[in-house]
Design an enzyme around this catalytic site. Structure first.
Site, PDB file in Angstrom:
ATOM      1  N   LYS A   1      73.719  13.904  -8.884  1.00  0.00           N
ATOM      2  CA  LYS A   1      72.584  13.897  -9.816  1.00  0.00           C
ATOM      3  C   LYS A   1      72.814  12.770 -10.806  1.00  0.00           C
ATOM      4  O   LYS A   1      73.962  12.369 -11.032  1.00  0.00           O
ATOM      5  CB  LYS A   1      72.512  15.248 -10.556  1.00  0.00           C
ATOM      6  CG  LYS A   1      71.170  15.538 -11.177  1.00  0.00           C
ATOM      7  CD  LYS A   1      70.225  16.230 -10.212  1.00  0.00           C
ATOM      8  CE  LYS A   1      68.836  16.365 -10.799  1.00  0.00           C
ATOM      9  NZ  LYS A   1      67.967  17.224  -9.985  1.00  0.00           N
TER      10      LYS A   1
ATOM     11  N   ASP B   1      63.233  13.678 -10.726  1.00  0.00           N
ATOM     12  CA  ASP B   1      63.441  14.962 -11.417  1.00  0.00           C
ATOM     13  C   ASP B   1      62.591  14.832 -12.682  1.00  0.00           C
ATOM     14  O   ASP B   1      61.635  14.040 -12.700  1.00  0.00           O
ATOM     15  CB  ASP B   1      64.934  15.176 -11.735  1.00  0.00           C
ATOM     16  CG  ASP B   1      65.244  16.595 -12.220  1.00  0.00           C
ATOM     17  OD1 ASP B   1      65.322  17.508 -11.390  1.00  0.00           O
ATOM     18  OD2 ASP B   1      65.388  16.806 -13.450  1.00  0.00           O
TER      19      ASP B   1
HETATM   20  P1  NDP Z   1      58.302  16.705 -14.568  1.00  0.00           P
HETATM   21  O1  NDP Z   1      58.847  15.686 -15.492  1.00  0.00           O
HETATM   22  O2  NDP Z   1      57.297  16.305 -13.576  1.00  0.00           O
HETATM   23  O3  NDP Z   1      57.699  17.926 -15.422  1.00  0.00           O
HETATM   24  C1  NDP Z   1      58.490  18.629 -16.321  1.00  0.00           C
HETATM   25  C2  NDP Z   1      57.613  19.619 -17.064  1.00  0.00           C
HETATM   26  O4  NDP Z   1      58.451  20.505 -17.804  1.00  0.00           O
HETATM   27  C3  NDP Z   1      56.688  18.970 -18.071  1.00  0.00           C
HETATM   28  O5  NDP Z   1      55.542  19.741 -18.206  1.00  0.00           O
HETATM   29  C4  NDP Z   1      57.531  18.994 -19.338  1.00  0.00           C
HETATM   30  O6  NDP Z   1      56.771  18.971 -20.528  1.00  0.00           O
HETATM   31  C5  NDP Z   1      58.229  20.323 -19.223  1.00  0.00           C
HETATM   32  N1  NDP Z   1      59.535  20.251 -19.899  1.00  0.00           N
HETATM   33  C6  NDP Z   1      60.529  19.373 -19.678  1.00  0.00           C
HETATM   34  N2  NDP Z   1      61.553  19.582 -20.513  1.00  0.00           N
HETATM   35  C7  NDP Z   1      61.181  20.619 -21.279  1.00  0.00           C
HETATM   36  C8  NDP Z   1      61.806  21.310 -22.336  1.00  0.00           C
HETATM   37  N3  NDP Z   1      63.042  20.975 -22.755  1.00  0.00           N
HETATM   38  N4  NDP Z   1      61.130  22.334 -22.888  1.00  0.00           N
HETATM   39  C9  NDP Z   1      59.878  22.690 -22.462  1.00  0.00           C
HETATM   40  N5  NDP Z   1      59.240  22.054 -21.471  1.00  0.00           N
HETATM   41  C10 NDP Z   1      59.883  21.048 -20.893  1.00  0.00           C
HETATM   42  O7  NDP Z   1      59.582  17.362 -13.854  1.00  0.00           O
HETATM   43  P2  NDP Z   1      59.640  18.242 -12.513  1.00  0.00           P
HETATM   44  O8  NDP Z   1      58.419  19.060 -12.372  1.00  0.00           O
HETATM   45  O9  NDP Z   1      60.064  17.342 -11.439  1.00  0.00           O
HETATM   46  O10 NDP Z   1      60.886  19.190 -12.848  1.00  0.00           O
HETATM   47  C11 NDP Z   1      60.729  20.478 -13.435  1.00  0.00           C
HETATM   48  C12 NDP Z   1      61.915  21.339 -13.072  1.00  0.00           C
HETATM   49  O11 NDP Z   1      61.997  21.448 -11.639  1.00  0.00           O
HETATM   50  C13 NDP Z   1      63.277  20.812 -13.526  1.00  0.00           C
HETATM   51  O12 NDP Z   1      64.125  21.883 -13.826  1.00  0.00           O
HETATM   52  C14 NDP Z   1      63.787  20.105 -12.276  1.00  0.00           C
HETATM   53  O13 NDP Z   1      65.185  19.986 -12.272  1.00  0.00           O
HETATM   54  C15 NDP Z   1      63.280  21.083 -11.212  1.00  0.00           C
HETATM   55  N6  NDP Z   1      63.235  20.532  -9.867  1.00  0.00           N
HETATM   56  C16 NDP Z   1      62.438  19.462  -9.572  1.00  0.00           C
HETATM   57  C17 NDP Z   1      62.419  18.963  -8.287  1.00  0.00           C
HETATM   58  C18 NDP Z   1      61.512  17.851  -7.903  1.00  0.00           C
HETATM   59  O14 NDP Z   1      61.439  17.583  -6.700  1.00  0.00           O
HETATM   60  N7  NDP Z   1      60.829  17.205  -8.790  1.00  0.00           N
HETATM   61  C19 NDP Z   1      63.255  19.549  -7.225  1.00  0.00           C
HETATM   62  C20 NDP Z   1      63.975  20.729  -7.620  1.00  0.00           C
HETATM   63  C21 NDP Z   1      63.972  21.172  -8.905  1.00  0.00           C
HETATM   64  P3  NDP Z   1      56.629  17.600 -21.369  1.00  0.00           P
HETATM   65  O15 NDP Z   1      55.683  16.761 -20.584  1.00  0.00           O
HETATM   66  O16 NDP Z   1      56.105  18.014 -22.693  1.00  0.00           O
HETATM   67  O17 NDP Z   1      58.010  17.002 -21.448  1.00  0.00           O
END
Ligand code: NDP
Length: 446
Positions: free
Chosen positions: A125, A165
């Site tokens: 990662k 991510d």
């Molecule tokens: P994105 O950046 O596309 O979206 C993240 C979302 O979560 C946004 O809405 C963001 O809000 C919110 N967010 C991020 N940090 C925080 C925080 N500290 N508190 C509250 N809200 C938060 O990321 P992904 O959708 O790709 O990832 C989301 C989760 O899924 C993570 O845990 C990631 O590790 C996991 N994941 C993702 C994969 C992928 O293929 N993308 C695969 C497996 C797991 P804001 O815009 O306000 O920051």
């Protein structure tokens, strides 16, 4: 058992001030206890001691110039945790909260998750404390180019294949890939999540969210139920959340919430395809806030500064970030009748919340199993790149479905075998661990 406590103590001492890493290691080590007890070979080969130490960890300076001509300096990371099963594989996160402890916890989780997919991938990662929010496309490009200028010497299609991510989506992968290609003078599958016309796989953007819903469907089957008609709360509004909602709509479930780091929206009428298209345009094109949803759609409301876990629901899909379901949130979910949690995010439930879910015997799909669809489809993108042959949408989706169903069955059967029926935390951790440990035993002390 003393060994596990000893190893946890080593981790605590060697990685001070990294609570997320310690949290992830503690959960895995405590749940694989029965395997360690039974297996002297694993103990003698000091597999645990080796697993908790990254094979390699790179930290580097990322200098770049903003639109005002000022020099900015961020910190970049890549943790190459374990390559027993294949090249390191795992995403890059760009978020101001990123530091070594976050990347190490994610890399550690990734090792077991990748093992569960059945595909030949090790775990890694990376990321940076760079915040893409509020930056222009040009600034993001200059940052990505500087980040890759150092990272490129440590990665490669047979060495380490990063993906997206939090904060790293199609735009960032494009800039990162462009710079890699320029530096390496090679067009190769060194990143996944690429654009469709330049080596990306169909279904990769959808895979994490779709996979979390497929996993939920498998869990529901054990109770002879389907997801149809279920009221579902979803957190997040990014990649994982958007495609979780899309699949829920396709399955005739009723998603009622989404969120971002500022607050959540609740739409009691359900988020429809049209409403989701609006969310996608806010988040992926205009890069705005989820609060706009409530201004646009009547019957919905926006709640600032909170998470959606107080809403009455049957199923919950945390899709935002780590530790977003506290013990108090878990209690609220259970009191409101929620009986399924499928974690699309990584480690979204704090340990006390997981304990509550397990105690109440609800259907609980831990992240490393429930969100493995993302990396599994990245693995399929690697296969297509190696063959130089893209597969049609139906083929990738059907493989994704099969992989999610196999991960579920493997975790479910393993939990039963180790005397903890229904406990998918134990099942996923043991099933993921055994394969990595066996490969490490075969490969000697490296
Ligand atoms: P994105 O950046 O596309 O979206 C993240 C979302 O979560 C946004 O809405 C963001 O809000 C919110 N967010 C991020 N940090 C925080 C925080 N500290 N508190 C509250 N809200 C938060 O990321 P992904 O959708 O790709 O990832 C989301 C989760 O899924 C993570 O845990 C990631 O590790 C996991 N994941 C993702 C994969 C992928 O293929 N993308 C695969 C497996 C797991 P804001 O815009 O306000 O920051």
């Amino acid at each position: 058992m003393a060994l596990i406590q000893e190893v946890l103590e080593i981790v605590r001492k060697r990685n001070p001030n990294e609570p997320e890493f310690l949290q992830a290691v503690t959960e895995v080590l405590e749940s694989i206890r029965p395997v360690i007890d039974r297996n002297k070979k694993v103990r003698d080969a000091r597999i645990l001691e080796r697993l908790v130490e990254p094979e390699r960890m790179i930290q580097f300076r990322v200098p770049w110039i903003d639109d005002k001509g000022r020099i900015q300096v961020n910190r970049g990371f890549r943790v190459q945790m374990n390559s027993a099963l294949g090249p390191y594989k795992g995403g890059l996160r760009f978020h101001p909260t990123v530091y070594a402890g976050i990347i190490k916890f994610l890399a550690f989780e990734q090792v077991f998750k990748n093992s569960l997919t059945g595909l030949p991938m090790g775990g890694g990662k990376g990321g940076s404390d760079f915040d893409p929010k509020g930056k222009s496309d040009r600034e993001v490009m200059r940052f990505c180019q500087s980040f890759m200028t150092e990272l490129f010497r440590h990665i490669g299609p047979n060495t380490d294949v990063p993906a997206g991510d939090i904060g790293v989506g199609g735009r960032e992968i494009g800039y990162l890939f462009g710079q890699y290609k320029r530096l390496a003078n090679e067009f190769t599958g060194v990143l996944t999540g690429k654009g469709l016309s330049w080596g990306g796989s169909l279904i990769r953007p959808e895979a994490t969210g779709y996979g979390a819903v497929y996993f939920a469907q498998e869990m529901l089957k054990t109770r002879n139920e389907t997801i149809e008609g279920k009221i579902c709360t979803v957190s997040g509004a990014g990649n994982a959340a958007q495609y979780t909602v899309e699949k829920l709509i396709q399955c005739d479930a009723k998603p009622v919430s989404m969120s971002d780091s500022s607050g959540f929206i609740y739409d009691k009428n359900g988020i429809t395809e049209e409403k989701l298209a609006f969310v996608m345009s806010i988040k992926n094109v205009r890069r705005g806030r989820i609060s706009e949803y409530a201004k646009k759609f009547r019957g919905s409301k926006y709640v600032a500064g909170q998470r959606p876990w107080g809403i009455k629901c049957d199923c919950a899909f945390p899709c935002a970030t780590e530790n977003e379901i506290t013990a108090e949130d878990a209690k609220k979910l259970l009191d409101n009748g929620c009986y399924l949690v499928s974690e699309a995010a990584n480690m979204p439930s704090v340990p006390a919340a997981v304990d509550l879910f397990l105690e109440k015997k609800i259907l609980f799909g831990p992240g490393k199993a429930a969100n493995a669809g993302g990396v599994a489809t990245s693995g399929l993108e690697m296969s297509q790149n190696s063959m130089r042959l893209p597969w049609p949408r139906e083929e990738v989706d059907s493989r994704l479905r099969q992989i999610m169903s196999r991960i579920f069955k493997n975790s479910w059967d393993t939990a039963e075998e180790y005397g903890q029926p229904g406990n998918l935390v134990v099942g996923a951790n043991i099933a993921g661990f055994v394969k990595v440990a066996d490969a490490m035993l075969d490969q000697g002390v490296v």
